[in-house]
Scaffold this motif. Sequence first.
Motif, PDB file in Angstrom:
ATOM      1  N   ASP A 154      10.320   2.622 -18.079  1.00 35.19           N
ATOM      2  CA  ASP A 154      10.419   3.098 -16.801  1.00 35.19           C
ATOM      3  C   ASP A 154       8.921   3.861 -16.416  1.00 35.19           C
ATOM      4  OD1 ASP A 154      10.178   5.314 -18.566  1.00 35.19           O
ATOM      5  OD2 ASP A 154      11.764   6.368 -17.666  1.00 35.19           O
ATOM      6  N   VAL A 155       7.883   3.072 -16.643  1.00 31.22           N
ATOM      7  CA  VAL A 155       6.682   3.702 -16.536  1.00 31.22           C
ATOM      8  C   VAL A 155       6.690   3.786 -14.777  1.00 31.22           C
ATOM      9  CG1 VAL A 155       5.590   1.355 -16.611  1.00 31.22           C
ATOM     10  CG2 VAL A 155       4.070   3.455 -16.923  1.00 31.22           C
ATOM     11  N   ASP A 156       5.887   4.790 -14.482  1.00 33.63           N
ATOM     12  CA  ASP A 156       5.644   4.754 -12.970  1.00 33.63           C
ATOM     13  C   ASP A 156       5.103   3.490 -12.424  1.00 33.63           C
ATOM     14  OD1 ASP A 156       5.146   6.866 -10.641  1.00 33.63           O
ATOM     15  OD2 ASP A 156       3.071   5.959 -10.963  1.00 33.63           O
ATOM     16  N   GLU A 157       5.699   3.340 -11.097  1.00 34.18           N
ATOM     17  CA  GLU A 157       5.423   2.285 -10.243  1.00 34.18           C
ATOM     18  C   GLU A 157       3.795   2.393  -9.800  1.00 34.18           C
ATOM     19  OE1 GLU A 157       6.378  -1.431  -8.766  1.00 34.18           O
ATOM     20  OE2 GLU A 157       7.661  -0.073  -9.836  1.00 34.18           O
ATOM     21  N   ASP A 158       3.273   3.467  -9.526  1.00 34.51           N
ATOM     22  CA  ASP A 158       1.728   3.353  -9.139  1.00 34.51           C
ATOM     23  C   ASP A 158       0.903   2.884 -10.356  1.00 34.51           C
ATOM     24  OD1 ASP A 158       2.574   3.846  -6.619  1.00 34.51           O
ATOM     25  OD2 ASP A 158       2.234   6.276  -6.998  1.00 34.51           O
ATOM     26  N   TYR A 159       1.290   3.301 -11.595  1.00 31.20           N
ATOM     27  CA  TYR A 159       0.712   2.973 -12.637  1.00 31.20           C
ATOM     28  C   TYR A 159       0.504   1.324 -12.827  1.00 31.20           C
ATOM     29  CZ  TYR A 159      -0.547   2.729 -17.902  1.00 31.20           C
ATOM     30  OH  TYR A 159      -1.449   2.365 -18.981  1.00 31.20           O
ATOM     31  N   LEU A 160       1.684   0.741 -12.546  1.00 27.80           N
ATOM     32  CA  LEU A 160       1.532  -0.741 -12.664  1.00 27.80           C
ATOM     33  C   LEU A 160       0.844  -1.305 -11.372  1.00 27.80           C
ATOM     34  CD1 LEU A 160       5.167  -1.335 -13.937  1.00 27.80           C
ATOM     35  CD2 LEU A 160       3.265  -1.073 -15.215  1.00 27.80           C
ATOM     36  N   SER A 161       0.795  -0.632 -10.478  1.00 27.40           N
ATOM     37  CA  SER A 161       0.075  -1.145  -9.162  1.00 27.40           C
ATOM     38  C   SER A 161      -1.284  -1.102  -9.374  1.00 27.40           C
ATOM     39  CB  SER A 161       0.590  -0.548  -7.895  1.00 27.40           C
ATOM     40  OG  SER A 161       1.715  -0.809  -7.473  1.00 27.40           O
ATOM     41  N   ALA A 162      -1.760   0.103 -10.156  1.00 29.49           N
ATOM     42  CA  ALA A 162      -3.081   0.284 -10.484  1.00 29.49           C
ATOM     43  C   ALA A 162      -3.695  -1.031 -11.443  1.00 29.49           C
ATOM     44  CB  ALA A 162      -3.404   1.538 -11.095  1.00 29.49           C
ATOM     45  N   LEU A 163      -2.685  -0.996 -12.603  1.00 25.91           N
ATOM     46  CA  LEU A 163      -3.191  -2.228 -13.510  1.00 25.91           C
ATOM     47  C   LEU A 163      -3.266  -3.584 -12.933  1.00 25.91           C
ATOM     48  CD1 LEU A 163      -3.376  -2.349 -16.671  1.00 25.91           C
ATOM     49  CD2 LEU A 163      -0.944  -2.906 -16.660  1.00 25.91           C
ATOM     50  N   THR A 164      -2.195  -3.835 -12.108  1.00 22.85           N
ATOM     51  CA  THR A 164      -2.353  -5.535 -11.393  1.00 22.85           C
ATOM     52  C   THR A 164      -2.899  -5.623 -10.517  1.00 22.85           C
ATOM     53  OG1 THR A 164      -0.116  -4.752 -10.473  1.00 22.85           O
ATOM     54  CG2 THR A 164       0.020  -5.719 -12.718  1.00 22.85           C
ATOM     55  N   GLY A 165      -3.977  -4.820  -9.787  1.00 21.72           N
ATOM     56  CA  GLY A 165      -4.808  -5.222  -8.931  1.00 21.72           C
ATOM     57  C   GLY A 165      -4.307  -4.988  -7.245  1.00 21.72           C
ATOM     58  N   PHE A 166      -2.976  -4.175  -7.302  1.00 23.71           N
ATOM     59  CA  PHE A 166      -2.560  -3.882  -5.914  1.00 23.71           C
ATOM     60  C   PHE A 166      -3.492  -2.765  -5.293  1.00 23.71           C
ATOM     61  CE2 PHE A 166       1.360  -5.882  -7.708  1.00 23.71           C
ATOM     62  CZ  PHE A 166       1.411  -7.047  -6.914  1.00 23.71           C
ATOM     63  N   PHE A 167      -4.049  -1.895  -5.924  1.00 20.86           N
ATOM     64  CA  PHE A 167      -4.817  -1.013  -4.975  1.00 20.86           C
ATOM     65  C   PHE A 167      -6.113  -1.427  -4.742  1.00 20.86           C
ATOM     66  CE2 PHE A 167      -2.407   2.813  -7.255  1.00 20.86           C
ATOM     67  CZ  PHE A 167      -1.403   2.480  -6.483  1.00 20.86           C
ATOM     68  N   THR A 168      -6.579  -2.714  -5.191  1.00 23.34           N
ATOM     69  CA  THR A 168      -8.067  -3.032  -4.977  1.00 23.34           C
ATOM     70  C   THR A 168      -7.900  -4.413  -4.115  1.00 23.34           C
ATOM     71  OG1 THR A 168      -7.980  -4.492  -7.121  1.00 23.34           O
ATOM     72  CG2 THR A 168      -8.684  -2.071  -7.140  1.00 23.34           C
ATOM     73  N   ASP A 169      -7.259  -5.505  -4.328  1.00 17.64           N
ATOM     74  CA  ASP A 169      -7.478  -6.517  -3.714  1.00 17.64           C
ATOM     75  C   ASP A 169      -6.355  -6.810  -2.498  1.00 17.64           C
ATOM     76  OD1 ASP A 169      -9.110  -8.717  -5.421  1.00 17.64           O
ATOM     77  OD2 ASP A 169      -8.386  -6.898  -6.664  1.00 17.64           O
ATOM     78  N   MET A 170      -5.832  -5.945  -2.007  1.00 17.90           N
ATOM     79  CA  MET A 170      -4.760  -6.013  -0.836  1.00 17.90           C
ATOM     80  C   MET A 170      -5.448  -5.696   0.492  1.00 17.90           C
ATOM     81  SD  MET A 170      -2.133  -7.061  -2.649  1.00 17.90           S
ATOM     82  CE  MET A 170      -0.823  -6.744  -1.692  1.00 17.90           C
ATOM     83  N   ASP A 171      -6.767  -5.305   0.537  1.00 18.12           N
ATOM     84  CA  ASP A 171      -7.379  -4.728   1.750  1.00 18.12           C
ATOM     85  C   ASP A 171      -8.472  -5.683   2.113  1.00 18.12           C
ATOM     86  OD1 ASP A 171      -8.741  -3.417   3.946  1.00 18.12           O
ATOM     87  OD2 ASP A 171      -8.861  -1.643   3.012  1.00 18.12           O
TER      88      ASP A 171
END
Length: 879
Positions: A154-171
């Motif tokens: 149940d690790v935090d969703e934002d943790y996974l987004s940071a890990l998999t590139g969703f915070f960097t490559d979507m803009d």
Amino acid sequence: LKRCQGLLLCSSLAPRRVLSMAFCAHHRSWLAKPCLPLVARRSLSAAVAKPRLPFEGVRVLEKANLLSGRLTGLLFADQGAEVLVIDPKEGGSVDSYLNRNKIAVRASDVEPSSADIILVDGADASLARLPHQVLMRTVAALPGDERFGHLPDDVDEDYLSALTGFFTDMDMMGWLDRPVTYTPLQLCSIYAGVIGANACAAALLDRLRCGQGREIHASRIAGGLSAIGALCLKQRGLPPHLDPVPAIYKSTADILAKRRGIEPSELDAYKQAAISDPAKQAWLFQRLYPFMAPYKCSDGEWILPMATFNRRLATGYCAYLGFADDVSAFGIVDRDPYDPASAPFDDRNLALPIGFNFPSSCKVAELFEAKFLQKTALEWEAELEAAGLPCAVIQTWEAWMRDPDARAARIFAEVGGEVQLGRAAWVKSAGEYPDLQPMVDGAAAVARDRAAPPPAATAPPRQRPLEGYVICDFANVIAGPACGRMLAELGATVYKLGPGVPQHGPMVMMVWQAELHQGKHSIILDAKKVEAREVIQRAIKAADVVLVNKMDNQLVSLGLNREALDVANRKAILLQLKSHQGERYTRKSNWNGYDPALQGKTGLMTRFGPHDPAAVAREGAGAGVPNFHGVASCVDYLTGYMAAWAGLAALYSREVRGGEQGDWAVTSLAVCASLTQLTLQRGEPPPSAVGHDATGMTPHKRVFPVAGGRFIYGQAPEACDVRELAATLSSLESDAAIAHFENALGGALAVPVLTVQEIAALCSDGGSKTANFTRKRGESGWEVETWEPTWFCFDGAPLSCARPPAFAGADAPQVLAALGYSPGEVLGLKQSRAVVPTNWYAWGDKPHREPLSSPVPPSVTAAHNVPARDLELLKEGLE
């Protein structure tokens, strides 16, 4: 008679000769011409028995709190399964949505052995799987993963987004000194939920043949990685003229290296202006991507044309808007990008508008800009879509939820007095779907057990549950091919039938297919030739599913509509991906569209562009500056995977009904773009979580900058002084900053914010069972690096790539042999060009031709400021 996208379709089921009404933009009139006999566009053979929901009779026992498992249960419930939820979670913002069409029970109310599917979180051992049952576990990482196995499920969703590139490559404008932009979309869990539903449905299909179930692990990390294939893809071996300019830039150096006609100082001035003024960002975006940028209209709202990857649409826009002559006079040409002779014009070719040199981009942007100011956004949208040119009025999520057509289509539906997202897929054999219902208490009404005995085991389960099924894949771009690739991963034989004259450029038809052709067998056919049409008919006769991403009128003209399939192969499933359609057919159901256009339509672009949330809420999308939330990785892949779900539902329904009559299964970009925002149905996130400077949902759970220009995502305790923490972190390297969370903040969660390339590099050593970025080399010599499909894990074994990708058309001899053609007949088809050569210009056993020389239009030198060395090369080629 009903008019639909230029065709008059008779409401009778009997074939009629009708007139095709073609709109002539030049003369502003309709021209009638005879065409082939057509039939009603929405009919299904009368041989279909009483309407039946696809998973009617299937019992699902849900004991899940994580979003992924609950979404899997919802997809089954919406398609007729009896979903019993043990002690359901209620009271949250979207609990009523995730619980709808389900039945609340206590553990003592139902016998676990009566379930066909069991959904649990992680290692929950309270419900043991019997041999005939399918058990799905939602996990963060697959069991036994040495790199990510320590993460709680149940690790935090934002943790996974940071890990998999969703915070960097979507803009797409992240090179404006914003390398990290937070997104509140829970994409890892949403993707894992849809993929988990596909795994369960495929396992049920195989159970019909073997009598046995499986244990499935649906990894949230792997689900996120399934959405970034096109972004982190590496490929080598394409001929130079088919290896085009990339679509996304990460830095000014990237732009200068790939776009001619702009000096570094000039670009830096534009960049600084765009950083300080959002309106200048819109201006710059238009100059970089003129055929897919938002433009202001006379009413102050934004219109988004979409033609940047498609030759026919790019030339069509220029002709329809009346500036084709201006474009031509500027030296911009219309050339076949698959012909090596066109290579010298790649930076000013309407077939490759994303690679325009900067002066050409600016010229086209200026023409669009002036034209769109002449009418309102709604006027332009209606006019352009009627002309077959995809576009979208950009609006907010709230406006989309109120959109009259979206409501009429049941993209949004009223459920118990609350507006919710509607069904995400539909099959024709279900008839008129029943209204969606709120969760009910079934303690008294639900049968504790079921009278029907469990199926008897007759054979071992197949390694890949769809082995033996055949798919004819006519789809292009990303969503449709992703569906075909996923069905191949599950074991189906997928024949990829490419068009004889592709309108999409090599970026779409070649580069992206390095990831999307995996597992498929590729052949290119010139459907204008009788012999090619015979090949298509043979393929259709062998198919269980015919996969298309075409509009209804295109299906008719291609002979792929439901009525035509009833003649060729009545058992085949017609699996259609569309842009705007919902459960019910409306006037916009046959509109054209692409992932970016639906991002604009559904509110994604408004949320992620620079804007004042209060002003946008008050005045609408025109008060902000829209920005894409990634290309493909937000909407396209999800639509492809949802199409796989629709196809699997239809296949299961066909098999249960006796297997003699096919079906018509549909999903759309519109419903899947909406599904990405499912957690926002009850309200927008806080201002800190939207816009181009978004950092996180709260001051404590957010992205923090650290030393060296890097970032981490951390969850600081509420009692922590955030300003003091931020100051401390800014002086620490990434590893030290994460250690600070662990040691000084009581073991608080933190993770480096990675790009998609960084997570790929991290996972290229084979050290993770969940995330495995590997190199594959096909027989044609194409070398590709991309993810293994670990998002499918059956009985503890994650799947691997079914077969490396092949060049377009490279499998023609093998496909033709499988369809019953002799070697001599294969040679004849190649010689007649009914079967088109590999990569559209040369057979694999022939050497590739070098680019030929081409005339240089006189206006090129003055209009484009083309470097002198390039002109000399062109002149040398002519000589």
